[in-house]
Design a protein around this motif. Sequence first.
Motif, PDB file in Angstrom:
ATOM      1  N   SER A 181       0.826  -1.200   0.000  1.00 57.63           N
ATOM      2  CA  SER A 181       0.000   0.000   0.000  1.00 57.63           C
ATOM      3  C   SER A 181       0.864   1.256   0.000  1.00 57.63           C
ATOM      4  CB  SER A 181      -0.931  -0.015   1.215  1.00 57.63           C
ATOM      5  OG  SER A 181      -1.810   1.085   1.199  1.00 57.63           O
ATOM      6  N   THR A 182       1.932   1.236   0.787  1.00 62.00           N
ATOM      7  CA  THR A 182       2.851   2.374   0.819  1.00 62.00           C
ATOM      8  C   THR A 182       3.497   2.593  -0.545  1.00 62.00           C
ATOM      9  OG1 THR A 182       3.319   1.864   3.144  1.00 62.00           O
ATOM     10  CG2 THR A 182       4.848   3.353   2.020  1.00 62.00           C
ATOM     11  N   ASP A 183       3.875   1.502  -1.178  1.00 59.83           N
ATOM     12  CA  ASP A 183       4.505   1.572  -2.505  1.00 59.83           C
ATOM     13  C   ASP A 183       3.550   2.161  -3.536  1.00 59.83           C
ATOM     14  OD1 ASP A 183       6.633   0.861  -4.484  1.00 59.83           O
ATOM     15  OD2 ASP A 183       5.079  -0.511  -5.213  1.00 59.83           O
ATOM     16  N   VAL A 184       2.294   1.762  -3.477  1.00 59.04           N
ATOM     17  CA  VAL A 184       1.303   2.287  -4.426  1.00 59.04           C
ATOM     18  C   VAL A 184       1.081   3.780  -4.186  1.00 59.04           C
ATOM     19  CG1 VAL A 184      -1.128   2.181  -5.123  1.00 59.04           C
ATOM     20  CG2 VAL A 184       0.180   0.081  -4.840  1.00 59.04           C
ATOM     21  N   CYS A 185       1.042   4.197  -2.912  1.00 58.97           N
ATOM     22  CA  CYS A 185       0.947   5.631  -2.614  1.00 58.97           C
ATOM     23  C   CYS A 185       2.053   6.411  -3.326  1.00 58.97           C
ATOM     24  CB  CYS A 185       1.062   5.867  -1.111  1.00 58.97           C
ATOM     25  SG  CYS A 185      -0.422   5.609  -0.148  1.00 58.97           S
ATOM     26  N   ILE A 197      -6.586  12.927  11.198  1.00 57.77           N
ATOM     27  CA  ILE A 197      -7.738  13.539  11.865  1.00 57.77           C
ATOM     28  C   ILE A 197      -7.820  13.164  13.346  1.00 57.77           C
ATOM     29  CG2 ILE A 197      -9.068  13.742   9.732  1.00 57.77           C
ATOM     30  CD1 ILE A 197     -10.654  11.259  10.586  1.00 57.77           C
ATOM     31  N   GLY A 198      -7.094  12.131  13.755  1.00 58.33           N
ATOM     32  CA  GLY A 198      -7.099  11.704  15.148  1.00 58.33           C
ATOM     33  C   GLY A 198      -5.759  11.103  15.504  1.00 58.33           C
ATOM     34  N   GLU A 199      -5.706   9.777  15.510  1.00 61.53           N
ATOM     35  CA  GLU A 199      -4.441   9.076  15.728  1.00 61.53           C
ATOM     36  C   GLU A 199      -3.838   8.651  14.391  1.00 61.53           C
ATOM     37  OE1 GLU A 199      -3.918   6.300  19.303  1.00 61.53           O
ATOM     38  OE2 GLU A 199      -6.044   6.101  18.850  1.00 61.53           O
ATOM     39  N   GLY A 200      -2.553   8.832  14.259  1.00 61.55           N
ATOM     40  CA  GLY A 200      -1.835   8.285  13.114  1.00 61.55           C
ATOM     41  C   GLY A 200      -0.821   7.309  13.642  1.00 61.55           C
ATOM     42  N   GLY A 201      -1.170   6.050  13.690  1.00 60.97           N
ATOM     43  CA  GLY A 201      -0.334   5.073  14.354  1.00 60.97           C
ATOM     44  C   GLY A 201       0.424   4.143  13.442  1.00 60.97           C
ATOM     45  N   SER A 202       1.750   4.212  13.449  1.00 59.13           N
ATOM     46  CA  SER A 202       2.646   3.217  12.865  1.00 59.13           C
ATOM     47  C   SER A 202       2.397   3.008  11.367  1.00 59.13           C
ATOM     48  CB  SER A 202       2.490   1.908  13.649  1.00 59.13           C
ATOM     49  OG  SER A 202       3.486   0.983  13.321  1.00 59.13           O
ATOM     50  N   GLY A 203       2.755   1.803  10.897  1.00 58.33           N
ATOM     51  CA  GLY A 203       2.582   1.487   9.476  1.00 58.33           C
ATOM     52  C   GLY A 203       1.129   1.490   9.068  1.00 58.33           C
ATOM     53  N   GLY A 204       0.235   1.282  10.030  1.00 56.35           N
ATOM     54  CA  GLY A 204      -1.187   1.336   9.723  1.00 56.35           C
ATOM     55  C   GLY A 204      -1.624   2.679   9.194  1.00 56.35           C
ATOM     56  N   ALA A 205      -0.928   3.738   9.606  1.00 55.96           N
ATOM     57  CA  ALA A 205      -1.210   5.080   9.100  1.00 55.96           C
ATOM     58  C   ALA A 205      -0.422   5.363   7.826  1.00 55.96           C
ATOM     59  CB  ALA A 205      -0.869   6.117  10.169  1.00 55.96           C
ATOM     60  N   ILE A 206       0.872   5.030   7.855  1.00 55.17           N
ATOM     61  CA  ILE A 206       1.745   5.344   6.722  1.00 55.17           C
ATOM     62  C   ILE A 206       1.270   4.671   5.434  1.00 55.17           C
ATOM     63  CG2 ILE A 206       4.101   5.009   5.827  1.00 55.17           C
ATOM     64  CD1 ILE A 206       5.077   5.392   8.689  1.00 55.17           C
ATOM     65  N   ALA A 207       0.620   3.516   5.575  1.00 54.37           N
ATOM     66  CA  ALA A 207       0.166   2.769   4.401  1.00 54.37           C
ATOM     67  C   ALA A 207      -0.735   3.585   3.484  1.00 54.37           C
ATOM     68  CB  ALA A 207      -0.558   1.494   4.844  1.00 54.37           C
ATOM     69  N   ILE A 208      -1.459   4.555   4.036  1.00 53.03           N
ATOM     70  CA  ILE A 208      -2.317   5.395   3.181  1.00 53.03           C
ATOM     71  C   ILE A 208      -1.965   6.878   3.317  1.00 53.03           C
ATOM     72  CG2 ILE A 208      -4.214   3.729   3.166  1.00 53.03           C
ATOM     73  CD1 ILE A 208      -5.680   5.541   5.176  1.00 53.03           C
ATOM     74  N   ALA A 209      -0.849   7.174   4.001  1.00 50.78           N
ATOM     75  CA  ALA A 209      -0.475   8.572   4.232  1.00 50.78           C
ATOM     76  C   ALA A 209       0.857   8.948   3.601  1.00 50.78           C
ATOM     77  CB  ALA A 209      -0.427   8.857   5.731  1.00 50.78           C
ATOM     78  N   THR A 210       1.380   8.122   2.698  1.00 55.25           N
ATOM     79  CA  THR A 210       2.616   8.457   1.994  1.00 55.25           C
ATOM     80  C   THR A 210       2.222   9.281   0.775  1.00 55.25           C
ATOM     81  OG1 THR A 210       3.428   6.312   2.736  1.00 55.25           O
ATOM     82  CG2 THR A 210       4.802   7.495   1.179  1.00 55.25           C
ATOM     83  N   THR A 211       1.926  10.554   1.004  1.00 56.54           N
ATOM     84  CA  THR A 211       1.223  11.371   0.030  1.00 56.54           C
ATOM     85  C   THR A 211       1.978  12.658  -0.303  1.00 56.54           C
ATOM     86  OG1 THR A 211      -0.025  12.313   1.879  1.00 56.54           O
ATOM     87  CG2 THR A 211      -1.037  10.480   0.695  1.00 56.54           C
TER      88      THR A 211
END
Length: 317
Positions: A181-185, A197-211
Amino acid sequence: MRSYLDFEKPVAELEAKLEELRAMSAQGDAVAIGDDIARLETKANEALFQLYANLSPWQKTSVARHPLRPHFLDYASYLFEEFTPLAGDRLFGEDEAIIGGPARFRGRAVMLLGHEKGSTTETRIKHNFGMARPEGYRKAVRLMEMADRFQLPVISLVDTAGAFPGLDAEERGQAEAIARSTDVCLSLGVPNVAVIIGEGGSGGAIAIATTNRVLMLEHAIYSVISPEGAASILWRDTAKAQEAATNMKITAQDLQRFHIVDQIIPEPAGGAHRNPEKAMDGAGDAIESALHELDGLDPAGLRKARREKFLAIGRSL
């Protein structure tokens, strides 16, 4: 009924007195208490403003986790039109911790996705408290690739304590799904914008936040691990979570200084949970501005800018 955090006790006491005076005024049992109400309102507002102007990292963590803070579905219904959630990763199944699909944002077609924590006991269980399994990230990959194919900007709303750490998730390839997911971002040829918007935790956040743009609400948090998790690893004592929160530099203000986030979105006095509409309006304006800044870049330019943004983190302060 308003829910108060532990550190909000002084404000809670003032507002309780204020409610008593308002009730007396409504019943007509008191004479000329309008001035008292006005003075107490001013005092309560000043106390709230001063309190939230000097929050510690641990207090910000509590605000970011507030149960009444607006979640993904609140943003989706308030800021977006024609949102059509799409289900399944086409490999294993559906994961409702991550929700996504095409939508319209202020007149333009976009792909919207993000974590949903849930707001009641039933919905929190349904959405697994926003902690996605591999199929959630593979669904995100499917939606981002669809957005790339149809030239739709991608908007990610991040709110998770982290990816689900269960055995079943690991057996189905949690790490690979997050990495993919990170690679696709990074490889998208369309603009992508993430908002913590609230918590940005670990790879769970980075997976859709590499923007291309990473935006963050004023009292949100963003970190490689939760304060409790860091305390457990470093000191073998979760009671040191407050100390961990301070040392980890998880606040929006610290992260902007380190060039990890691009913009801080102000929240209403007392946090987004006190005035969700105002908080969401601010987020919408920031998203619109970020997309406008990126509109002039071609696919190669977007990829290059995104790559350089993340390669530069930690190289200069």
